[in-house]
Design a protein around this motif. Structure first.
Motif, PDB file in Angstrom:
ATOM      1  N   ASP A   2       0.636  -1.173  -0.097  1.00  0.00           N
ATOM      2  CA  ASP A   2      -0.004  -0.107  -0.035  1.00  0.00           C
ATOM      3  C   ASP A   2       0.876   1.303  -0.132  1.00  0.00           C
ATOM      4  N   THR A   3       2.055   1.317   0.555  1.00  0.00           N
ATOM      5  CA  THR A   3       2.649   2.578   0.805  1.00  0.00           C
ATOM      6  C   THR A   3       3.917   2.484   0.324  1.00  0.00           C
ATOM      7  N   CYS A   4       4.592   3.648  -0.011  1.00  0.00           N
ATOM      8  CA  CYS A   4       5.768   3.961  -0.495  1.00  0.00           C
ATOM      9  C   CYS A   4       6.849   3.372   0.303  1.00  0.00           C
ATOM     10  N   SER A   5       6.855   3.270   1.571  1.00  0.00           N
ATOM     11  CA  SER A   5       7.996   2.920   2.484  1.00  0.00           C
ATOM     12  C   SER A   5       7.901   1.277   2.280  1.00  0.00           C
ATOM     13  N   GLN A   6       6.804   0.903   2.296  1.00  0.00           N
ATOM     14  CA  GLN A   6       6.533  -0.516   2.245  1.00  0.00           C
ATOM     15  C   GLN A   6       7.208  -1.208   1.005  1.00  0.00           C
ATOM     16  N   LEU A   7       6.935  -0.497  -0.063  1.00  0.00           N
ATOM     17  CA  LEU A   7       7.720  -1.086  -1.401  1.00  0.00           C
ATOM     18  C   LEU A   7       9.235  -0.757  -1.182  1.00  0.00           C
ATOM     19  N   ALA A   8       9.400   0.136  -0.855  1.00  0.00           N
ATOM     20  CA  ALA A   8      10.955   0.493  -0.819  1.00  0.00           C
ATOM     21  C   ALA A   8      11.862  -0.477   0.074  1.00  0.00           C
ATOM     22  N   GLY A   9      10.988  -0.982   0.991  1.00  0.00           N
ATOM     23  CA  GLY A   9      11.575  -1.855   2.027  1.00  0.00           C
ATOM     24  C   GLY A   9      11.690  -3.353   1.379  1.00  0.00           C
ATOM     25  N   ILE A  10      10.616  -3.672   0.566  1.00  0.00           N
ATOM     26  CA  ILE A  10      10.654  -4.726  -0.197  1.00  0.00           C
ATOM     27  C   ILE A  10      11.936  -4.976  -1.162  1.00  0.00           C
ATOM     28  N   VAL A  11      12.033  -3.965  -1.886  1.00  0.00           N
ATOM     29  CA  VAL A  11      13.034  -3.571  -2.821  1.00  0.00           C
ATOM     30  C   VAL A  11      14.391  -3.839  -2.031  1.00  0.00           C
ATOM     31  N   ALA A  12      14.741  -2.937  -1.030  1.00  0.00           N
ATOM     32  CA  ALA A  12      15.954  -3.121  -0.397  1.00  0.00           C
ATOM     33  C   ALA A  12      16.189  -4.521   0.204  1.00  0.00           C
TER      34      ALA A  12
ATOM     35  N   ARG B 152      25.280   5.251  -1.377  1.00  0.00           N
ATOM     36  CA  ARG B 152      24.495   6.368  -0.973  1.00  0.00           C
ATOM     37  C   ARG B 152      23.127   6.263  -1.651  1.00  0.00           C
ATOM     38  N   ILE B 153      22.805   5.647  -2.870  1.00  0.00           N
ATOM     39  CA  ILE B 153      21.720   5.662  -3.528  1.00  0.00           C
ATOM     40  C   ILE B 153      20.843   4.731  -3.148  1.00  0.00           C
ATOM     41  N   HIS B 154      19.391   4.927  -2.781  1.00  0.00           N
ATOM     42  CA  HIS B 154      18.545   4.153  -2.442  1.00  0.00           C
ATOM     43  C   HIS B 154      18.408   2.958  -3.315  1.00  0.00           C
ATOM     44  N   PRO B 155      18.263   1.809  -3.077  1.00  0.00           N
ATOM     45  CA  PRO B 155      18.166   0.707  -3.940  1.00  0.00           C
ATOM     46  C   PRO B 155      16.791   0.525  -4.779  1.00  0.00           C
ATOM     47  N   ALA B 156      15.643   1.338  -4.112  1.00  0.00           N
ATOM     48  CA  ALA B 156      14.602   1.409  -4.875  1.00  0.00           C
ATOM     49  C   ALA B 156      14.449   2.624  -5.696  1.00  0.00           C
ATOM     50  N   THR B 157      15.702   3.455  -5.970  1.00  0.00           N
ATOM     51  CA  THR B 157      15.254   4.628  -6.881  1.00  0.00           C
ATOM     52  C   THR B 157      14.810   4.524  -8.162  1.00  0.00           C
ATOM     53  N   LYS B 158      15.654   3.323  -8.893  1.00  0.00           N
ATOM     54  CA  LYS B 158      15.252   2.867 -10.269  1.00  0.00           C
ATOM     55  C   LYS B 158      13.648   2.450 -10.317  1.00  0.00           C
ATOM     56  N   THR B 159      13.359   1.626  -9.359  1.00  0.00           N
ATOM     57  CA  THR B 159      12.134   1.006  -9.230  1.00  0.00           C
ATOM     58  C   THR B 159      11.167   2.155  -9.209  1.00  0.00           C
ATOM     59  N   PHE B 160      11.244   3.086  -8.529  1.00  0.00           N
ATOM     60  CA  PHE B 160      10.267   4.199  -8.220  1.00  0.00           C
ATOM     61  C   PHE B 160      10.274   5.111  -9.616  1.00  0.00           C
ATOM     62  N   GLN B 161      11.601   5.249 -10.210  1.00  0.00           N
ATOM     63  CA  GLN B 161      11.508   5.978 -11.584  1.00  0.00           C
ATOM     64  C   GLN B 161      10.646   5.253 -12.523  1.00  0.00           C
ATOM     65  N   ALA B 162      10.640   3.885 -12.519  1.00  0.00           N
ATOM     66  CA  ALA B 162      10.033   3.277 -13.735  1.00  0.00           C
ATOM     67  C   ALA B 162       8.547   3.194 -13.286  1.00  0.00           C
ATOM     68  N   LEU B 163       8.274   3.018 -12.059  1.00  0.00           N
ATOM     69  CA  LEU B 163       6.833   3.142 -11.633  1.00  0.00           C
ATOM     70  C   LEU B 163       6.136   4.432 -12.334  1.00  0.00           C
ATOM     71  N   ARG B 164       6.834   5.536 -12.108  1.00  0.00           N
ATOM     72  CA  ARG B 164       6.313   6.888 -12.315  1.00  0.00           C
ATOM     73  C   ARG B 164       6.154   6.981 -13.500  1.00  0.00           C
ATOM     74  N   ILE B 165       7.147   6.601 -14.496  1.00  0.00           N
ATOM     75  CA  ILE B 165       7.231   6.584 -15.894  1.00  0.00           C
ATOM     76  C   ILE B 165       5.926   6.038 -16.470  1.00  0.00           C
ATOM     77  N   GLU B 166       5.730   4.825 -16.043  1.00  0.00           N
ATOM     78  CA  GLU B 166       4.756   3.883 -16.474  1.00  0.00           C
ATOM     79  C   GLU B 166       3.208   4.521 -16.132  1.00  0.00           C
ATOM     80  N   VAL B 167       3.078   4.935 -14.937  1.00  0.00           N
ATOM     81  CA  VAL B 167       1.839   5.385 -14.453  1.00  0.00           C
ATOM     82  C   VAL B 167       1.708   6.810 -15.149  1.00  0.00           C
ATOM     83  N   ASN B 168       2.373   7.791 -15.649  1.00  0.00           N
ATOM     84  CA  ASN B 168       2.217   8.696 -16.296  1.00  0.00           C
ATOM     85  C   ASN B 168       2.526   8.757 -17.846  1.00  0.00           C
ATOM     86  N   ARG B 169       2.590   7.656 -18.186  1.00  0.00           N
ATOM     87  CA  ARG B 169       3.002   7.219 -19.719  1.00  0.00           C
ATOM     88  C   ARG B 169       3.933   8.326 -20.384  1.00  0.00           C
ATOM     89  N   GLU B 170       5.112   8.723 -19.336  1.00  0.00           N
ATOM     90  CA  GLU B 170       6.221   9.796 -19.744  1.00  0.00           C
ATOM     91  C   GLU B 170       6.709   9.803 -21.008  1.00  0.00           C
TER      92      GLU B 170
END
Ligand SMILES: C[S@@+](CC[C@H](N)C(=O)[O-])C[C@H]1O[C@@H](n2cnc3c(N)ncnc32)[C@H](O)[C@@H]1O
Length: 276
Positions: free
Chosen positions: A161-171, A179-197
């Motif tokens: 349900d939540t962003c931190s839940q997903l970030a935890g699963i990916v991590a 230094r870069i959070h391991p979920a960074t690319k996952t979040f980018q991909a989701l954003r692009i898909e959701v908004n058809r960027e």
């Protein structure tokens, strides 16, 4: 690079809170005009409250429809079009739209909150195979298979349900390093898909060519390599076909002082071209 002229007509295809439009309005005299487009109603509402100017027309919509939106404002040709891609800081931080992996917000990521599909639907409803595809294609994530597998395993028993839940699963799936959070690319991909960027960008650029005057300028600021590649290829192909003249060979990037004063400019790349 946009070089606004007195009396000119400009389209700010991603008006956001109107920072760029405000500067353009200062340069185009009393007879100039700016059409500001955004698919986020809240951005338009705030910009309307902030910039009272009868030379500015605000339109809700996606920039893939730039030709129709511009036409519906009673105009046919523009002297310049500006795209400043991606999400705004307001969307990222203020509005509880679930873009940031450190937040407890519901997974959402819609720029237009009237749109049906949100990141929650993608994460909880897409097949594992489709998750692998978008993680690879839009996140350029090498560990796509492992991450999609971890998401699929988790949601067998519980929704994500939540962003931190997903970030935890990916991590937990890929481990933490650097230094870069391991979920960074996952979040980018989701954003692009959701908004058809990426599709939006391709369609918006193609449509822009049809409404730019000869000598009119197209300027695009992008923030990650996928977007920049689309812009670069579009401009180069049209330069080869004598539709555009490139204003710069390499993108303009911020200097050290700009990055210090405005850290979110860090990854910005500006490309520009003139209509032939
Ligand atoms: C980086 S912000 C622009 C900030 C703006 N230049 C300013 O000065 O405030 C990007 C804006 O573009 C909007 N946007 C992104 N993709 C869009 C699309 N396909 N169609 C319309 N608006 C879009 C977002 O909602 C966001 O408000």
């Amino acid at each position: 690079m946009l070089s606004p002229v007195k009396g000119g007509t400009y389209i700010d295809a991603t008006i956001g809170l109107g920072g760029h439009s405000e500067e353009i309005l200062k340069m185009i005299g009393q007879d100039g005009r700016v059409i500001g487009i955004d698919r986020d109603e809240e951005a338009l509402r705030r910009t309307a409250a902030r910039l009272h100017d009868n030379r500015l027309v605000l339109k809700k919509g996606s920039f893939s429809g730039i030709e129709e939106i511009f036409g519906s404002s009673g105009m046919t040709a523009a002297d310049g079009i500006l795209f400043d891609l991606g999400v705004s800081m307001m969307q990222f931080k203020d509005l509880g739209r679930g873009f940031s992996f450190s937040s407890e917000e519901r997974l959402d990521m819609r720029m237009d909150i009237t749109q049906e599909i949100s990141a929650w639907d993608v994460v909880n409803e897409y097949s594992e195979k489709d998750l692998v595809r978008i993680l690879k294609e839009y996140g350029e994530e090498h560990k796509a298979v492992r991450i999609a597998g971890a998401i699929a395993d988790y949601r067998v028993t519980k929704n994500i349900d939540t962003c931190s839940q997903l970030a935890g699963i990916v991590a937990r799936a890929v481990g933490r390093r650097g230094r870069i959070h391991p979920a960074t690319k996952t979040f980018q991909a989701l954003r692009i898909e959701v908004n058809r960027e990426i599709d939006e960008l391709r369609e918006g650029l193609e449509a822009s060519l049809k409404i730019l005057k000869r000598g009119g300028r197209l300027c695009v600021i992008s923030y990650h390599s996928l977007e920049d590649r689309v812009v670069k290829n579009f401009m180069r192909e049209n330069a080869r076909e004598k539709q555009l003249r490139l204003l710069v060979k390499k993108p303009v990037v911020p200097g050290i002082l700009e990055m210090r004063g405005n850290p979110s400019s860090r990854s910005a790349k500006l490309r520009g071209a003139e209509r032939l």
